[in-house]
Design an enzyme around this catalytic site. Structure first.
Site, PDB file in Angstrom:
ATOM      1  N   TYR A 105      42.004 -33.094  80.092  1.00 38.01           N
ATOM      2  CA  TYR A 105      41.145 -31.965  79.990  1.00 38.01           C
ATOM      3  C   TYR A 105      41.841 -31.120  78.702  1.00 38.01           C
ATOM      4  O   TYR A 105      41.208 -30.556  77.943  1.00 38.01           O
ATOM      5  CB  TYR A 105      40.951 -31.345  81.267  1.00 38.01           C
ATOM      6  CG  TYR A 105      40.043 -30.059  81.015  1.00 38.01           C
ATOM      7  CD1 TYR A 105      38.567 -30.096  81.155  1.00 38.01           C
ATOM      8  CD2 TYR A 105      40.625 -28.757  81.003  1.00 38.01           C
ATOM      9  CE1 TYR A 105      37.794 -29.027  81.032  1.00 38.01           C
ATOM     10  CE2 TYR A 105      39.780 -27.812  81.105  1.00 38.01           C
ATOM     11  CZ  TYR A 105      38.186 -27.813  80.901  1.00 38.01           C
ATOM     12  OH  TYR A 105      37.570 -26.901  80.844  1.00 38.01           O
ATOM     13  N   LYS A 118      40.506 -29.868  75.161  1.00 35.00           N
ATOM     14  CA  LYS A 118      40.196 -28.639  74.923  1.00 35.00           C
ATOM     15  C   LYS A 118      41.114 -28.136  73.730  1.00 35.00           C
ATOM     16  O   LYS A 118      40.471 -27.107  72.999  1.00 35.00           O
ATOM     17  CB  LYS A 118      40.116 -27.737  76.060  1.00 35.00           C
ATOM     18  CG  LYS A 118      39.303 -28.148  77.330  1.00 35.00           C
ATOM     19  CD  LYS A 118      37.648 -27.767  76.746  1.00 35.00           C
ATOM     20  CE  LYS A 118      36.749 -27.843  77.392  1.00 35.00           C
ATOM     21  NZ  LYS A 118      35.368 -27.352  77.206  1.00 35.00           N
TER      22      LYS A 118
END
Length: 218
Positions: A142, A146
């Site tokens: 993640y 990002k």
């Protein structure tokens, strides 16, 4: 000007994406949201799209263009998590999160850029996360996806900035959503200790930043 402008928010059926779509509707924009399931807020057109599939993204844009007009503002918000520690993380855990969160932004922005270049005006807003800047155990996939949005936006600005198209990244901290509400109370208390304001933000506060970045003032 907002009444003439079409906004597309990916993942606009819940959480931060929904709040962003609601704010754009309230400010008089023509708003469409993509959702894999569920519906966007009242006043917004909901289209089905899987951001990991370019043909699906193209079909969604075509539907929005035929119904509302060319997309001038795109908010790449759709994202997933598959949290686990590195040594337990599978290839699919990593690849699927990067394909959705970073690859999804690539597919959506690439499709939107054609119309923005014709109009010589556009707003690209990528929803990242504080985790992309600071890291978090169990979120290598993640956080990588990002933080990748930052390099994406900086490069996009160098390509398209001279054509009236801006690219910005919004990296929210912990926000009051269903996702954070599921965290244990002690975990929430730990997070709040590290936030100067001593509280989580609301989705509406993020939406205010996004609508400003979409405006001529940005």
């Amino acid at each position: 000007m907002s009444a003439d402008r079409v906004v597309l928010v990916t993942g606009g059926n819940r959480g931060i994406g929904r709040a962003i779509a609601e704010r754009f509707v309230a400010e008089g924009y023509k708003v469409a949201v993509t959702a894999r399931s569920g519906e966007g807020p009242e006043g917004a057109l909901t289209v089905r799209a899987d951001v990991t599939d370019a043909a699906s993204v193209d079909a969604a844009f075509t539907e929005v263009e035929q119904t509302l007009g060319p997309v001038g503002v795109v908010v790449a918000n759709a994202g997933i998590t598959k949290d686990t520690l590195l040594l337990r993380m599978t290839e699919d855990d990593f690849d699927s999160v990067v394909a959705t969160n970073l690859g999804g932004a690539f597919r959506v922005v690439k499709r939107a850029a054609k119309g923005m270049l014709r109009a010589r005006w556009g707003r690209v807003i990528l929803i990242s996360s504080v985790v992309g800047l600071y890291g978090s155990p169990g979120q290598i996939n993640y956080a990588s996806s990002k933080s990748g949005l930052v390099g994406f936006a900086r490069s996009l600005t160098r390509e398209l900035g001279g054509r009236g198209i801006t690219a910005n990244v919004v990296a929210p901290g912990f926000i009051e959503t269903d996702m954070t509400a599921a965290l244990p109370d002690e975990t929430q208390a730990d997070y709040k200790k590290n936030i100067p304001a001593g509280r989580f933000a609301t989705p509406d506060e993020v939406a205010g930043v996004v609508t400003w970045l979409a405006s001529d003032a940005a």
